[in-house]
Design an enzyme around this catalytic site. Structure first.
Site, PDB file in Angstrom:
ATOM      1  N   SER A  60       0.851  -1.187   0.000  1.00 37.61           N
ATOM      2  CA  SER A  60       0.000   0.000   0.000  1.00 37.61           C
ATOM      3  C   SER A  60       0.884   1.234   0.000  1.00 37.61           C
ATOM      4  O   SER A  60       2.072   1.177   0.359  1.00 37.61           O
ATOM      5  CB  SER A  60      -0.913   0.028   1.233  1.00 37.61           C
ATOM      6  N   LYS A  61       0.297   2.350  -0.386  1.00 39.44           N
ATOM      7  CA  LYS A  61       1.034   3.609  -0.376  1.00 39.44           C
ATOM      8  C   LYS A  61       1.492   3.940   1.042  1.00 39.44           C
ATOM      9  O   LYS A  61       2.600   4.435   1.260  1.00 39.44           O
ATOM     10  CB  LYS A  61       0.140   4.722  -0.937  1.00 39.44           C
TER      11      LYS A  61
END
Length: 474
Positions: free
Chosen positions: A253-254
């Site tokens: 994920s970011k």
């Protein structure tokens, strides 16, 4: 039991990628696009791109741009789309009205405060928090009086009793008890439809036959199947892909440091290598590690999707990229590396002298990205500053006479690899030296570092004028 049979095998395959532009698309996301794209291509079907942008507070045009640029770079351009959900609101409201008229949807006036209180009571009683059906109309049931000035949400009447099931192409048979599913909100008080409802309308309107997506959507699937059924439609085939983990074993994920797909483009990775690497994050064809895009599309099917989470490994990605880079000709690499050289301040007109393809051929085996290749090639078109440590180690007073003799020999010999090699050997013999004793200081002065491919090939491509000047520049 409400099962989800597969659509007719005679139907043209139509898949979709439906990202939400609330963050920059990363490799875990794009892997979820790769398989539906590949399945459509392998089946001579259609691949549709749909931007699920109903979260207007978090959706950004910049995130949309990364989706479009990333897919274009990877050669995964859609046959149809992009379609934007926000442009389809009239259609959603039309279908909502249809469901209301058929009795599948009802207004619910329970306030947020009442819902919170209900949830607290359920949790205190160690029950699963869920809507209790207060406003669900049933034969003979007395509904509460409608409160004044309250805009209701619309809820979907989930079937009670029994199960909802489907045969997942990755997970096998999946079943949910209907009693575990409460009545889903499918429209907010302002009339804006919610995710699960919009997805179903889109998949129906776009004739989607196969939904290939991340397994974080598994819990949405039974609700979506019910909405398909309420609309009199067959659900598509589902394939829920295992999560892609980052190098620390967390979901990619970011928030956990995942880079946008376009970062890899700018870092000099090859799109075919990225397709190769991503394909292996959840699918396999025997023990094949390195394969072309054409091979991937010829081999791909849904039956060999893995069931376990795959872990991203940048070192492995770089190795795969290096294999693809080595397989390209110098001519092809010259075209690919030119923009990176221009970024490094080399004029495009300087790169038309014919040296770029042989330089790429010479250095490609040492590189794992186009950026690394550009860094090697750049020294042939720019000024060179030798590394001080290497200069001190190799360009010593003792070797100076041999370097002077080499400069003189190279100033007059024919300028080809064989003649340059002969000049080197002549100087070595005259000064009683071995090749590394002369070649390494020559490399340091000419290209700035002692480690390069064959010194005669490097000197030939650098050009007589620069070589002689740099050998004398001590």
């Amino acid at each position: 039991m409400t099962a989800a049979p597969n659509p007719s095998h005679a139907a043209r395959v139509r898949t979709r990628f439906a990202p939400s532009p609330t963050g920059f698309i990363h490799l875990g996301n794009i892997r979820s696009a790769l398989y539906p794209w590949a399945f459509a291509r392998a089946s001579q079907g259609d691949f549709i791109l749909r931007i699920e942008d109903t979260d207007q507070e978090r959706s950004t045009q910049a995130a949309v741009d990364v989706i479009l640029e990333g897919m274009q770079w990877l050669g995964m351009e859609p046959d149809e789309g992009p379609f934007y959900q926000m442009q389809r609101m009239d259609r959603y409201k039309q279908v909502l009205a249809q469901l209301q008229a058929s009795g599948h949807v009802y207004p619910c006036y329970m306030s947020v405060a009442e819902l919170d209180a209900l949830r607290e009571r359920q949790m205190a009683a160690k029950e699963k928090p869920r809507y209790d059906g207060t406003w669900r109309p049933e034969p003979g049931k007395q509904l509460p009086p409608i409160p004044e000035g309250v805009q209701p949400v619309l809820r979907f009447k989930t079937p009670q009793g029994g199960t909802v099931a489907w045969d997942d192409k990755v997970k096998g048979r999946v079943e949910f008890s209907n009693d575990e599913l409460d009545d889903l909100v499918i429209a907010r008080p302002d009339g804006t439809p919610t995710y699960n409802f919009c997805v179903v309308v889109d998949d129906i309107d776009m004739d989607i036959t196969h939904v290939i997506r991340g397994d974080d959507h598994v819990n949405n699937t039974p609700r979506q199947i019910h909405i398909f059924r309420a609309l009199g439609k067959e659900p598509p085939v589902y394939a829920h892909l295992p999560t892609v983990l980052n190098e620390q074993g967390e979901k990619m994920s970011k928030r956990h440091g995942a880079k946008p797909v376009t970062w890899y483009r700018d870092a000099g990775f090859l799109p075919d290598a990225m397709v190769n690497y991503l394909a292996r994050l959840g699918w396999s064809h025997g023990d094949d590690e390195i394969f072309s895009r054409a091979q991937f599309l010829a081999w791909f099917d849904l039956d060999h999707l893995g069931r376990s989470a795959a872990q991203f490994d940048e070192a492995k990605l770089r190795w795969v990229n290096a294999q693809h880079l080595k397989a390209l000709s110098g001519d092809v690499l010259a075209t690919l590396v030119q923009p990176f050289l221009v970024q490094r301040g080399i004029a495009a007109t300087d790169l038309t002298d014919g040296r770029l393809p042989p330089l790429c051929e010479l250095f490609k085996d040492r590189c794992d990205t186009l950026v690394a290749l550009a860094d090697w090639v750049r020294v042939f078109y720019a000024e060179v500053t030798p590394q001080e440590a290497e200069r001190a180690q190799h360009v010593t007073p003792a070797i100076a006479p041999a370097l002077d003799a080499l400069a003189e020999a190279l100033a007059t010999c024919a300028w080809d690899k064989a003649s340059i090699g002969a000049a080197l050997k002549q100087v070595l013999a005259a000064h009683g030296l071995k090749m590394p004793q002369l070649a390494m200081p020559a490399r340091v002065l000419v290209v700035g570092t002692a480690q390069t491919p064959s010194v005669d090939a490097v000197l030939e491509l650098m050009g007589r004028e620069k070589v002689v000047a740099r050998l004398k520049s001590r």
